[in-house]
Design an enzyme around this catalytic site. Structure first.
Site, PDB file in Angstrom:
ATOM      1  N   TYR A 146      -1.681   3.055 -19.351  1.00  0.00           N
ATOM      2  CA  TYR A 146      -2.093   2.686 -17.992  1.00  0.00           C
ATOM      3  C   TYR A 146      -2.355   1.187 -17.859  1.00  0.00           C
ATOM      4  CZ  TYR A 146      -2.773   7.388 -16.105  1.00  0.00           C
ATOM      5  OH  TYR A 146      -2.588   8.652 -15.624  1.00  0.00           O
ATOM      6  N   LYS A 195      -0.337  12.023 -30.936  1.00  0.00           N
ATOM      7  CA  LYS A 195       1.067  12.257 -31.275  1.00  0.00           C
ATOM      8  C   LYS A 195       1.349  11.441 -32.531  1.00  0.00           C
ATOM      9  CE  LYS A 195       5.151  14.028 -30.353  1.00  0.00           C
ATOM     10  NZ  LYS A 195       5.421  15.480 -30.453  1.00  0.00           N
ATOM     11  N   ASP A 227       1.700  18.006 -27.852  1.00  0.00           N
ATOM     12  CA  ASP A 227       2.580  19.077 -27.350  1.00  0.00           C
ATOM     13  C   ASP A 227       2.029  20.443 -27.730  1.00  0.00           C
ATOM     14  OD1 ASP A 227       3.118  18.344 -29.982  1.00  0.00           O
ATOM     15  OD2 ASP A 227       5.291  18.527 -29.826  1.00  0.00           O
ATOM     16  N   ASP A 251      -4.778  12.522 -18.955  1.00  0.00           N
ATOM     17  CA  ASP A 251      -4.401  12.736 -17.551  1.00  0.00           C
ATOM     18  C   ASP A 251      -3.668  14.066 -17.415  1.00  0.00           C
ATOM     19  OD1 ASP A 251      -3.916  12.077 -14.804  1.00  0.00           O
ATOM     20  OD2 ASP A 251      -1.862  11.550 -15.363  1.00  0.00           O
ATOM     21  N   ASP A 255      -5.252  18.050 -16.070  1.00  0.00           N
ATOM     22  CA  ASP A 255      -4.700  18.835 -14.958  1.00  0.00           C
ATOM     23  C   ASP A 255      -4.388  20.257 -15.421  1.00  0.00           C
ATOM     24  OD1 ASP A 255      -4.787  16.761 -13.108  1.00  0.00           O
ATOM     25  OD2 ASP A 255      -2.739  17.106 -12.402  1.00  0.00           O
TER      26      ASP A 255
HETATM   27  C1  IPM Z   1      -6.547  11.091 -12.281  1.00  0.00           C
HETATM   28  C2  IPM Z   1      -5.425  10.677 -11.370  1.00  0.00           C
HETATM   29  C3  IPM Z   1      -5.219   9.178 -11.544  1.00  0.00           C
HETATM   30  C4  IPM Z   1      -4.827   8.949 -12.985  1.00  0.00           C
HETATM   31  C5  IPM Z   1      -4.184   8.605 -10.573  1.00  0.00           C
HETATM   32  C6  IPM Z   1      -4.590   8.851  -9.137  1.00  0.00           C
HETATM   33  C7  IPM Z   1      -3.939   7.144 -10.822  1.00  0.00           C
HETATM   34  O1  IPM Z   1      -4.276  11.417 -11.631  1.00  0.00           O
HETATM   35  O2  IPM Z   1      -7.672  10.599 -12.099  1.00  0.00           O
HETATM   36  O3  IPM Z   1      -6.293  11.910 -13.160  1.00  0.00           O
HETATM   37  O4  IPM Z   1      -3.647   9.095 -13.341  1.00  0.00           O
HETATM   38  O5  IPM Z   1      -5.704   8.617 -13.784  1.00  0.00           O
HETATM   39 MG    MG Z   2      -4.532  12.933 -13.083  1.00  0.00          MG
END
Ligand code: IPM
Ligand code: MG
Length: 360
Positions: A146, A195, A227, A251, A255
């Site tokens: 990032y 990884k 993975d 990230d 999710d």
């Molecule tokens: C998160 C989001 C952010 C990230 C985006 C909005 C830049 O997906 O907070 O997980 O990738 O960190």
């Molecule tokens: Mg995210």
């Protein structure tokens, strides 16, 4: 006693859910005579509309001079919103990344657990869920891909893009320490995800994490390739307690972890600097498609506010009270539409906030 909190309501459903969280905090702390002094600032799309950029120096300064930051969510529909016609460094997300970096919020904690009351919403089979799961992802937030050097250049008539994944040992050490500290308060198990079979940055990650582990003899450390971790999350989620990982892997895995709970509208998060300063926001996004309709679930933001009380202000009792109030309202059968189930009572954003505040 009063605390200064910078508030970023944000875009989409952000303003609605943060309003409910502020209502709940005020109720929770009022008995102790504590007051929160809120300063509302703009970041993301709202800041682009007002000032032409997603984060101004003034906003960053106000956040720096606060004791904590409470945030909703930022961003819009990436295919239809004019914000996404702007160059990448002027889009809503660039504001969030600059804020994370500017406030040195290197440690992102994202809990993911199965609510007993919401078990039916979990997309996994009974035999995989077993007794449920309760994990926290400790994601490094200000390094790696990032924030590494990036560029897009034309070389011999061919466009080429570079993103670099760099970590130094100090960045790895400080996030590892946070993960082990949290593990000491939980089931004392860290799974570090990397990884290392391919990446140098992961091999350094592993080495430094092992050094840190020596200071925590009570904590079990395991390494897992990313993975495999993605697979294990849907195969045996109960094995995880603390997942420690770098920015990009975190990230993606966070999710996935939130999805398997079946209730992303319920999950909070904290991004911490060294010491007690933190930014608190729900794990979910700004859901522009349902904004302004009083149907968004405010619980993730309310629970993020509870994390703020606990981690930035040591108000554990009040944080516990908020968490208990949320459970109580769910047990009484109240649901926003995203978690609605047969036989329950459907309520809107404001009503959910009112119900939780009333049980404090
Ligand atoms: C998160 C989001 C952010 C990230 C985006 C909005 C830049 O997906 O907070 O997980 O990738 O960190
Ligand atoms: Mg995210």
């Amino acid at each position: 006693m009063s605390y200064r909190v910078a508030v970023i309501k944000g875009d989409g459903i952000g303003p609605e859910i943060v309003t409910e969280a502020m209502k709940v905090i005020d109720k929770a702390v009022s008995k102790k005579g504590i007051a929160f002094e809120y300063t509302q600032v703009l970041m993301g799309g709202a800041s682009i509309d007002a000032y032409g950029k997603p984060l101004t120096d003034e906003t960053l300064e106000i956040c720096k001079n606060s004791d904590a930051v409470l945030m909703g969510s930022i961003g819009g529909n990436t295919t239809t919103s004019p914000w996404y016609q702007l160059p990448a460094n002027l889009r809503p997300e660039a504001g969030l990344l600059a804020l994370r970096k500017g406030l040195n919020l290197f440690a992102n904690m994202r809990p993911a657990y199965l609510y007993e009351e919401l078990k039916d919403a979990c997309p996994l089979k009974e035999e995989i869920i077993k007794d449920g799961f309760d994990m926290v992802i400790m994601r490094e937030l200000t390094g790696g891909l990032y924030f590494g050097e990036r560029k897009t250049v034309e070389e011999n008539g061919v466009w080429k893009a570079y993103d670099s994944l760099t970590y130094d040992e100090n960045e790895i050490r400080r996030i590892a320490i946070k993960a082990f500290d949290i593990a000491m308060k939980r089931s004392k198990k860290v799974i570090s995800v990397d990884k290392a079979n391919v990446l140098d940055s992961s091999r350094l990650w592993r080495k430094v994490v092992e050094e840190v582990a020596k200071d925590y003899p009570e904590v079990t450390l395991e390494h897992m390739l990313v993975d495999n971790c993605a697979m294990q999350l849907v195969y045996d989620p109960g094995q995880f307690d603390v997942i420690l990982t770098e920015n990009m892997f975190g990230d993606i895995l966070s999710d996935e972890a939130s999805m398997i709970t079946g209730s992303i509208g319920m999950l909070s998060s904290a991004s911490m600097a060294e010491g007690k300063f933190g930014l608190y926001e729900p794990s979910h996004g700004s859901a522009p498609d349902i904004a302004g309709q009083n149907i968004a679930n405010p619980i993730a933001t309310i629970l993020s506010a509870a994390m703020m009380l606990r981690y930035s202000f040591d108000l554990d009792e009040e944080a516990d009270a908020i968490e208990t109030a949320v459970k109580q309202v769910l047990a009484e059968g109240y649901r926003t539409v995203d978690i609605m189930a047969e036989g329950c009572t459907k309520v809107g954003t404001v009503e959910m906030g009112d119900l939780i505040a009333a049980r404090l």
